[in-house]
Design a protein around this motif. Sequence first.
Motif, PDB file in Angstrom:
ATOM      1  N   GLU A 119      44.436  62.876 -46.850  1.00 13.73           N
ATOM      2  CA  GLU A 119      44.913  64.135 -46.279  1.00 13.73           C
ATOM      3  C   GLU A 119      45.945  63.915 -45.176  1.00 13.73           C
ATOM      4  O   GLU A 119      46.968  64.601 -45.125  1.00 13.73           O
ATOM      5  CB  GLU A 119      43.744  64.943 -45.733  1.00 13.73           C
ATOM      6  CG  GLU A 119      44.161  66.268 -45.122  1.00 13.73           C
ATOM      7  CD  GLU A 119      42.986  67.142 -44.735  1.00 13.73           C
ATOM      8  OE1 GLU A 119      43.107  67.890 -43.757  1.00 13.73           O
ATOM      9  OE2 GLU A 119      41.940  67.064 -45.431  1.00 13.73           O
ATOM     10  N   ARG A 146      38.513  70.507 -40.519  1.00 12.46           N
ATOM     11  CA  ARG A 146      38.903  70.608 -41.918  1.00 12.46           C
ATOM     12  C   ARG A 146      38.080  71.652 -42.671  1.00 12.46           C
ATOM     13  O   ARG A 146      38.446  72.046 -43.776  1.00 12.46           O
ATOM     14  CB  ARG A 146      38.782  69.241 -42.581  1.00 12.46           C
ATOM     15  CG  ARG A 146      39.899  68.302 -42.156  1.00 12.46           C
ATOM     16  CD  ARG A 146      39.746  66.891 -42.643  1.00 12.46           C
ATOM     17  NE  ARG A 146      40.952  66.103 -42.347  1.00 12.46           N
ATOM     18  CZ  ARG A 146      41.059  64.804 -42.482  1.00 12.46           C
ATOM     19  NH1 ARG A 146      40.019  64.100 -42.937  1.00 12.46           N
ATOM     20  NH2 ARG A 146      42.187  64.178 -42.181  1.00 12.46           N
ATOM     21  N   LYS A 193      39.806  75.132 -43.615  1.00  5.93           N
ATOM     22  CA  LYS A 193      40.833  75.237 -44.655  1.00  5.93           C
ATOM     23  C   LYS A 193      40.701  76.530 -45.453  1.00  5.93           C
ATOM     24  O   LYS A 193      41.699  77.134 -45.862  1.00  5.93           O
ATOM     25  CB  LYS A 193      40.746  74.049 -45.610  1.00  5.93           C
ATOM     26  CG  LYS A 193      41.181  72.728 -45.015  1.00  5.93           C
ATOM     27  CD  LYS A 193      41.079  71.620 -46.070  1.00  5.93           C
ATOM     28  CE  LYS A 193      41.531  70.290 -45.499  1.00  5.93           C
ATOM     29  NZ  LYS A 193      41.460  69.210 -46.503  1.00  5.93           N
ATOM     30  N   THR A 221      43.593  79.037 -46.594  1.00  3.67           N
ATOM     31  CA  THR A 221      43.843  79.165 -48.034  1.00  3.67           C
ATOM     32  C   THR A 221      43.764  80.615 -48.471  1.00  3.67           C
ATOM     33  O   THR A 221      44.531  81.064 -49.339  1.00  3.67           O
ATOM     34  CB  THR A 221      42.840  78.316 -48.821  1.00  3.67           C
ATOM     35  OG1 THR A 221      42.929  76.956 -48.396  1.00  3.67           O
ATOM     36  CG2 THR A 221      43.123  78.387 -50.312  1.00  3.67           C
ATOM     37  N   THR A 227      48.016  76.292 -46.683  1.00 11.19           N
ATOM     38  CA  THR A 227      47.215  75.066 -46.793  1.00 11.19           C
ATOM     39  C   THR A 227      47.161  74.405 -45.422  1.00 11.19           C
ATOM     40  O   THR A 227      48.187  74.258 -44.753  1.00 11.19           O
ATOM     41  CB  THR A 227      47.841  74.082 -47.806  1.00 11.19           C
ATOM     42  OG1 THR A 227      48.002  74.743 -49.060  1.00 11.19           O
ATOM     43  CG2 THR A 227      46.949  72.861 -47.980  1.00 11.19           C
ATOM     44  N   TYR A 270      46.154  71.044 -43.139  1.00 12.03           N
ATOM     45  CA  TYR A 270      45.889  69.609 -43.085  1.00 12.03           C
ATOM     46  C   TYR A 270      45.596  69.231 -41.636  1.00 12.03           C
ATOM     47  O   TYR A 270      46.172  69.815 -40.709  1.00 12.03           O
ATOM     48  CB  TYR A 270      47.102  68.791 -43.550  1.00 12.03           C
ATOM     49  CG  TYR A 270      47.629  69.145 -44.923  1.00 12.03           C
ATOM     50  CD1 TYR A 270      47.093  68.553 -46.060  1.00 12.03           C
ATOM     51  CD2 TYR A 270      48.688  70.040 -45.067  1.00 12.03           C
ATOM     52  CE1 TYR A 270      47.599  68.851 -47.327  1.00 12.03           C
ATOM     53  CE2 TYR A 270      49.190  70.357 -46.328  1.00 12.03           C
ATOM     54  CZ  TYR A 270      48.645  69.757 -47.457  1.00 12.03           C
ATOM     55  OH  TYR A 270      49.144  70.060 -48.700  1.00 12.03           O
TER      56      TYR A 270
END
Length: 717
Positions: free
Chosen positions: A39, A474, A477, A481, A486, A488
Motif C-alpha cells: 500500500e 487504514r 478506507k 471509498t 481511495t 492510502y
Amino acid sequence: MRRRGRVIGLWLLLLATIGALGTTLAGPTSTEFTVPGIESQQAQDLLERQLPESAGGTARLVVAAPAGQTLDAPAAQAALRDGLHRAAAIPGVVHVADPFESRTVSPDLRIAFADVQFAQPAHDVPQSAKDALVDAAGPLRDAGLQAEYGGTVMEPAIEVGGPAEVIGVVVAFVVLAVALGSLVAAGLPLLTAVVGVGIGVLGAQLLANVVEMTGTATVLALMIGLAVGIDYALFIIARHREQLADPDTDIEESAARATATAGSAVVFAGATVIIALAALAVTGIPFLTVMGLAAAATVLLAVLVAVTLVPALLGLLGERLRPRPRAAKPEKRSGTWSAAWARAVTRKPLVVLLVGVVGLLALALPARDLRLGLPGNASQPTASTQHKSYDLLSEGFGPGFNATLVAVVDAAGIPAERREPALAELHATLSADPGVAAVGRPVASADGSTVAVPVVPRTGPDDRETSELVDRLREHKAAVTANGGTLYVAGATAAAIDVSGKLADALPLFVGLIVVLALALLAVAFRSLLVPLKAVLGFLLSVAAALGITVWVFQDGHLNGLLDIPSAGPVTSFLPVLLIGVLFGLAMDYEVFLVSRMREHHQHTGDAAGAVTHGVAQSGRVVTAAALIMVAVFGGFVFNHDPIIKSIGFALAVGVFIDAFVVRMTLVPAAMALLGRRAWRLPRPLDRVIPDVDLEGASLPAPGPRPAPKPAEAERV
C-alpha cells in the motif's frame, strides 16, 4: 594443475578486467527497500505521478538553540534565514519550509525543523548537493546554534573495510596458520578468496547500472563470499597436506585426489548455498531477490576458484606445501582431540542430545516476541547527525515527529463539489484518533485529484502502538471509498511496516522450500533418509537459537554497550529470511564435510560405531577451523556502523557458532551413535532412483607409487 600458468593467468585477467570496469563504471546503490504492490508503495507511485514535488527526497534540517536561549532571538533568526536561503539555492531543491511560517517550532522556541524538498528521489540526489546542504548550515553553527540533519536524502551510505572487518580477516589468518601448520598454506585460502570476492563484488557494482541494487546487497556478497571462499579453499588444502604427510605421495596425485574428494564436497556444499540464496526469489520481493542472487553469484565464483585456481596454486607451490618430516607426526596425529571429543559425545548420546536440544530451545525462547521493522535514525551511531536529529525532534516535539505518516487520497472519483466535505470529514476522523498527535495541512495537486495529509503519531517509529495506529487509520478506507475515492496510508514508517508484513507472509513458504531442498540434497549426498532428517532438525534448532539471541540483543536491548548498539528496536525485517537462507547453506557445508568422512569409513569397514568417531576425528579440526573463520569474518561486521549490517553480521556469527559447535560437532555424532547402522539405510525403491554422487571418492583407483623426479625437476624442487 598441469596447466597452472594458464589457469592462474585467466583468473588474474578476469579479476583485472572486472576490477577495472567495476571501479570506473560502478553503478549507484540504493538505501531504500521498496516492494511493489504494498500500500505505501502504491501511494508513493501515485504521488510521483500527481504530486511529484511531494514524492521527491526530503532532507530535514533540525536546529536547536543553546540551553537558556531561544530561536526567536534576532541573531538566531538572521542565521536561520541565511542558512535556509543558501539551502534553497542548491540545484535540485524545489522548496524550503520556514519553521516560523510552517509552525514547526517547539513550544519553548528552542528547537525547530525545516524540510528541504528535492525534485528527484532521495537515491538520485547527488553527493555534491548533500555536501552543499551541510555547508548551508554554516551560518547557524557560527551563531552558536546546533544544526543536524535527517530525512531520506541524508541517510548514510553503507561503508565496509573498517578496522573491525580487517581484524576479522587477521583472526581468520591466525586460525588458518594453526590449522594448516604453515604460513604459506595459510595464505593460500585468503589469496584465492580475495580473487573470488573481488570479481563478485566489483561485478555486482558494475551490474548496478542496469539492476537496482541496495548497498546491503554488495556488503552481503562480500561477507558471504569471503567466508565461504576461505573455507572452501581450506577444505581442499587441508586434505592435500594430510595426504602429503606420507612422503611417498606424489604432488600431482595428491592434488587430484584432494579435489576429487574434498573438492567434490565443496561443489555439493556450494551448490546448497547457491540454491538457498537463489531461493530468496520465491519471496517475490525484488530487493531481496537481487540480494540473494548477488551473494549466490559470489559463492559460485568461490566454488569455481576452489576447484580450478586452488589446484593450480597447489601445483605452483609443489613441495613447499609438503609437511616437513619432523612435522609429519602431528599431521598423522591430527584429530587426536577431536577423536577424544567424539568418544566423549558418543559415550552417552541420549543425554547429550537431550541437554543440547533443551539448551537450544531455551536460547530460542526470546524469538517468540519477534517484531520486524526497518532501522531508522535512532539506530544510527549516537555521534551521527542522523541520531542527533532524531533525539532533538523527540525532545522538542515528541517521538511521533520521527514517525510522520501521510494519508494520501486519490480523489479523482469524488465529484468536485463533494471533495472538500469528504476531506474535511477525513481530517476530523484522523484528528480524533487517540494515537494521533497532530494532523498537518493538506497538500493537493493542481487539479485537486490527489491530496496528501501529514499525520503525526504520538509514539515513535519503532513502537508497537505506531503499527497499531497504521492499522486503525487504514480502517477508514471504507468511508473514503463510499465517496468515490481511495485512501492510502504511506510514509517511511508505514513503508517499513508494509515491507515487514510482506516478508513475514513469505517466511513460511521460504522455510518450507528450504526444508524440502535440504532433505532432497542430503538424501542424494548420503543415500539415506535418517541422516537428512536429522540434519534438517539440527538446522531448524540452530536458526531458532540464533534468532532468539538476536532478538534478546537487538530488540530487548541487552549488551547494547558492548556491541555499540545505539538503541533497541525491531529486528531488521529481512534478517530472518537471510539468516535461514545463508545458515542453511553453511550448515549443510559442515554436515557434508563431517558426515561424508563417516560414510567413507562405513563404506570401507561396515563399522557404524567406529565411523562416527573416525569421521569426527578426521574432519573435526578442519570443520572447527572453518567455523572459527566464518565466525571471525561475520563477527567483524558486527562493529560496522550500519545497523542492518551489524545485525546481519551478529546473527550469522552466532548462527554459525551454534550450528558448527553445538549441532554438527556435538548433536550430530550423538544422533549418529544412536542411529547406528539404521542411519545408512535407504528403502529399495529410492535406492534405484537416487543417483550415487560418490562424494567420498570411494570409486577412485588406489594411489600408485610416487614417481621418481627427473633430474631437471629434482633440481627445480
